[in-house]
Write a protein that holds these residues in place. Sequence first.
Motif, PDB file in Angstrom:
ATOM      1  N   PRO A  87      -2.976  -5.255   2.480  1.00 33.71           N
ATOM      2  CA  PRO A  87      -4.006  -4.330   2.944  1.00 33.71           C
ATOM      3  C   PRO A  87      -4.056  -4.226   4.463  1.00 33.71           C
ATOM      4  CG  PRO A  87      -4.857  -5.718   1.208  1.00 33.71           C
ATOM      5  CD  PRO A  87      -3.520  -6.280   1.587  1.00 33.71           C
ATOM      6  N   ASN A  88      -4.109  -2.999   4.934  1.00 36.37           N
ATOM      7  CA  ASN A  88      -4.154  -2.701   6.357  1.00 36.37           C
ATOM      8  C   ASN A  88      -2.940  -3.264   7.098  1.00 36.37           C
ATOM      9  OD1 ASN A  88      -6.498  -0.987   7.424  1.00 36.37           O
ATOM     10  ND2 ASN A  88      -7.429  -2.177   5.780  1.00 36.37           N
ATOM     11  N   ARG A  89      -3.105  -3.815   8.309  1.00 35.88           N
ATOM     12  CA  ARG A  89      -1.965  -4.086   9.175  1.00 35.88           C
ATOM     13  C   ARG A  89      -1.309  -5.443   8.939  1.00 35.88           C
ATOM     14  NH1 ARG A  89      -5.619  -0.970  11.526  1.00 35.88           N
ATOM     15  NH2 ARG A  89      -4.945   0.770  12.850  1.00 35.88           N
ATOM     16  N   ILE A 113       1.532  -0.932   8.075  1.00 32.70           N
ATOM     17  CA  ILE A 113       0.158  -0.705   7.646  1.00 32.70           C
ATOM     18  C   ILE A 113       0.089  -0.131   6.234  1.00 32.70           C
ATOM     19  CG2 ILE A 113       0.006   1.656   8.597  1.00 32.70           C
ATOM     20  CD1 ILE A 113      -2.853   0.956   9.518  1.00 32.70           C
ATOM     21  N   HIS A 114      -0.885  -0.615   5.480  1.00 34.53           N
ATOM     22  CA  HIS A 114      -1.357  -0.020   4.220  1.00 34.53           C
ATOM     23  C   HIS A 114      -0.480  -0.283   2.997  1.00 34.53           C
ATOM     24  CE1 HIS A 114      -4.700   1.410   6.299  1.00 34.53           C
ATOM     25  NE2 HIS A 114      -4.314   2.620   6.624  1.00 34.53           N
ATOM     26  N   GLY A 115       0.447  -1.207   3.063  1.00 31.68           N
ATOM     27  CA  GLY A 115       1.123  -1.643   1.854  1.00 31.68           C
ATOM     28  C   GLY A 115       2.191  -0.692   1.352  1.00 31.68           C
ATOM     29  N   LEU A 116       2.633  -0.936   0.111  1.00 29.97           N
ATOM     30  CA  LEU A 116       3.820  -0.276  -0.434  1.00 29.97           C
ATOM     31  C   LEU A 116       3.539   0.683  -1.582  1.00 29.97           C
ATOM     32  CD1 LEU A 116       6.142  -3.426  -0.573  1.00 29.97           C
ATOM     33  CD2 LEU A 116       6.282  -1.552   1.086  1.00 29.97           C
ATOM     34  N   VAL A 117       2.388   0.598  -2.210  1.00 31.47           N
ATOM     35  CA  VAL A 117       2.242   1.304  -3.489  1.00 31.47           C
ATOM     36  C   VAL A 117       1.562   2.660  -3.399  1.00 31.47           C
ATOM     37  CG1 VAL A 117       2.258  -0.859  -4.778  1.00 31.47           C
ATOM     38  CG2 VAL A 117       0.071   0.137  -4.068  1.00 31.47           C
ATOM     39  N   ASN A 118       0.986   3.021  -2.239  1.00 30.56           N
ATOM     40  CA  ASN A 118       0.267   4.300  -2.183  1.00 30.56           C
ATOM     41  C   ASN A 118       1.191   5.517  -2.122  1.00 30.56           C
ATOM     42  OD1 ASN A 118       0.714   4.714   0.829  1.00 30.56           O
ATOM     43  ND2 ASN A 118      -0.478   2.810   0.874  1.00 30.56           N
ATOM     44  N   ARG A 119       2.488   5.302  -1.934  1.00 33.77           N
ATOM     45  CA  ARG A 119       3.470   6.376  -2.055  1.00 33.77           C
ATOM     46  C   ARG A 119       4.356   6.206  -3.297  1.00 33.77           C
ATOM     47  NH1 ARG A 119       3.961   9.778   2.137  1.00 33.77           N
ATOM     48  NH2 ARG A 119       2.931   9.201   4.096  1.00 33.77           N
ATOM     49  N   GLY A 187      -2.582  -9.191  -1.325  1.00 32.18           N
ATOM     50  CA  GLY A 187      -3.937  -8.700  -1.174  1.00 32.18           C
ATOM     51  C   GLY A 187      -4.031  -7.350  -1.841  1.00 32.18           C
ATOM     52  N   PHE A 188      -5.211  -7.034  -2.371  1.00 30.54           N
ATOM     53  CA  PHE A 188      -5.463  -5.742  -3.009  1.00 30.54           C
ATOM     54  C   PHE A 188      -6.671  -5.118  -2.343  1.00 30.54           C
ATOM     55  CE2 PHE A 188      -7.535  -2.901  -5.936  1.00 30.54           C
ATOM     56  CZ  PHE A 188      -6.487  -2.244  -6.586  1.00 30.54           C
ATOM     57  N   ALA A 189      -6.591  -3.799  -2.099  1.00 30.66           N
ATOM     58  CA  ALA A 189      -7.714  -3.102  -1.475  1.00 30.66           C
ATOM     59  C   ALA A 189      -7.710  -1.639  -1.876  1.00 30.66           C
ATOM     60  CB  ALA A 189      -7.647  -3.226   0.053  1.00 30.66           C
ATOM     61  N   LEU A 190      -8.863  -1.010  -1.712  1.00 30.54           N
ATOM     62  CA  LEU A 190      -9.004   0.441  -1.842  1.00 30.54           C
ATOM     63  C   LEU A 190      -9.385   1.006  -0.483  1.00 30.54           C
ATOM     64  CD1 LEU A 190     -11.056   0.703  -5.175  1.00 30.54           C
ATOM     65  CD2 LEU A 190      -8.584   0.993  -4.871  1.00 30.54           C
ATOM     66  N   HIS A 191      -8.895   2.217  -0.211  1.00 31.77           N
ATOM     67  CA  HIS A 191      -9.129   2.875   1.079  1.00 31.77           C
ATOM     68  C   HIS A 191      -9.744   4.255   0.846  1.00 31.77           C
ATOM     69  CE1 HIS A 191      -8.645   4.585   4.990  1.00 31.77           C
ATOM     70  NE2 HIS A 191      -7.759   3.713   5.440  1.00 31.77           N
ATOM     71  N   MET A 213     -14.986 -10.356  11.912  1.00 32.10           N
ATOM     72  CA  MET A 213     -13.753 -11.026  12.307  1.00 32.10           C
ATOM     73  C   MET A 213     -13.316 -10.536  13.687  1.00 32.10           C
ATOM     74  SD  MET A 213     -11.436 -11.452   8.865  1.00 32.10           S
ATOM     75  CE  MET A 213     -10.593 -12.878   9.580  1.00 32.10           C
ATOM     76  N   GLU A 214     -13.250 -11.461  14.627  1.00 27.97           N
ATOM     77  CA  GLU A 214     -12.763 -11.129  15.962  1.00 27.97           C
ATOM     78  C   GLU A 214     -11.342 -10.576  15.857  1.00 27.97           C
ATOM     79  OE1 GLU A 214     -13.031 -13.852  19.735  1.00 27.97           O
ATOM     80  OE2 GLU A 214     -11.146 -14.256  18.683  1.00 27.97           O
ATOM     81  N   SER A 215     -11.048  -9.526  16.626  1.00 32.62           N
ATOM     82  CA  SER A 215      -9.723  -8.926  16.522  1.00 32.62           C
ATOM     83  C   SER A 215      -9.304  -8.296  17.842  1.00 32.62           C
ATOM     84  CB  SER A 215      -9.698  -7.859  15.429  1.00 32.62           C
ATOM     85  OG  SER A 215     -10.546  -6.772  15.756  1.00 32.62           O
ATOM     86  N   GLU A 216      -8.008  -8.029  17.935  1.00 31.70           N
ATOM     87  CA  GLU A 216      -7.443  -7.308  19.062  1.00 31.70           C
ATOM     88  C   GLU A 216      -6.463  -6.289  18.503  1.00 31.70           C
ATOM     89  OE1 GLU A 216      -4.917  -8.047  23.216  1.00 31.70           O
ATOM     90  OE2 GLU A 216      -5.646  -9.749  22.020  1.00 31.70           O
ATOM     91  N   ASN A 217      -6.684  -5.013  18.860  1.00 27.34           N
ATOM     92  CA  ASN A 217      -5.863  -3.920  18.326  1.00 27.34           C
ATOM     93  C   ASN A 217      -5.859  -3.923  16.799  1.00 27.34           C
ATOM     94  OD1 ASN A 217      -5.121  -3.051  20.941  1.00 27.34           O
ATOM     95  ND2 ASN A 217      -3.514  -4.609  21.015  1.00 27.34           N
ATOM     96  N   GLN A 218      -7.029  -4.149  16.215  1.00 26.98           N
ATOM     97  CA  GLN A 218      -7.246  -4.139  14.769  1.00 26.98           C
ATOM     98  C   GLN A 218      -6.484  -5.249  14.046  1.00 26.98           C
ATOM     99  OE1 GLN A 218      -6.491  -0.789  16.254  1.00 26.98           O
ATOM    100  NE2 GLN A 218      -8.669  -1.027  16.693  1.00 26.98           N
ATOM    101  N   LEU A 219      -6.103  -6.305  14.756  1.00 30.95           N
ATOM    102  CA  LEU A 219      -5.455  -7.467  14.158  1.00 30.95           C
ATOM    103  C   LEU A 219      -6.357  -8.685  14.349  1.00 30.95           C
ATOM    104  CD1 LEU A 219      -1.811  -6.837  15.400  1.00 30.95           C
ATOM    105  CD2 LEU A 219      -2.534  -6.883  13.000  1.00 30.95           C
TER     106      LEU A 219
END
Length: 334
Positions: A87-89, A113-119, A187-191, A213-219
């Motif tokens: 999920p995500n990055r 980003i965003h995993g393998l199965v959405n395409r 990990g599994f997620a919905l967007h 969650m503390e992050s930098e550049n969405q990581l």
Amino acid sequence: MIRSLLCCFTFLAMAPSALAGGISIGNDSGTQVFTLRQGTTVVKFAPAAGANAYSIRVDDVEYLRQPESLDKLPGVGFGNPVLYPTPNRVKNAAFEFDGKTVRFQPNAGANFIHGLVNRHTWKFVRSGSDSDSASVTCVADFRDGTELHSQFPFPHQLFLTVTVTDAAVRWTYTVDNSEGKTAVPFGFALHPYFVYQGRRENTYLKIPATHWMESENQLPSGALVPKEALDYPLGEFMSLEGTSFDDVFWGLTPDQPTVIEYRDVNRRITIKASEAFTHLVVWTPDRPYFGIESQTCSTDAHNLHAAGKTAESHLQICQPGQSLSGWVEYRFGD
């Protein structure tokens, strides 16, 4: 056995008369679409376009961002894409697990980003309906020799069932490693791409998390900041006006749902999830839609886990001979 069942159910999918009740099958821009109906709730689900339940209408109101045509649906940007197994990055588009290095093709700068199965073209497994519900199950195959296995070399299968009841939609996933010989880190997620109903300033969100969650550049770094240290009311309703979230929250529990209120039109979405869903990504760009992403793990969970941040990452690990399941449910009401 699984293959014979798939052949049988694929035959049923081509025979609409066999799918009575709350399910019908059509075709849009060359994509097979299952329409599930219960009460005033209508959901359109396209297994071949990333298993995206891309339209949710309740009382004839659409809640998700729609593509102009279904050839634009695979990937992210519309409906409610599935994010799996990352999920995500993923930082630098790579991670290590159990002595194995996995590398992805970067698609977000240096990151993945965003995993393998959405395409991916998921395969239809079965469908069913009765007076209370309608459901469709499909599968993404990561076993040896498949395209997905070449990108994520941990043999298993991912099953997804979308179930519609009156004023509610539930996604149930099962990671099936019952025939596997190695652990599957996932990990599994919905967007969801929720559209605003009425004004943004009168759209309110309650995030029932205990930490940001503390992050930098969405990581995320893995550091957890308690809600008392934040300058916004985490755990209470807040307007989305003026927000620009692209953040990960930690500490969700099944007894505390996430809630969206569209106060201009007196509508509400209550997001409930099973115990595995400890994280939530909130994304509120300057656009006519926003994302409230239920996740079983943190963004960049594989790398955080490798760094020893096991609780913070909450990476799911399905051991050989095991299957792991969970669910997310959206309930609509006033």
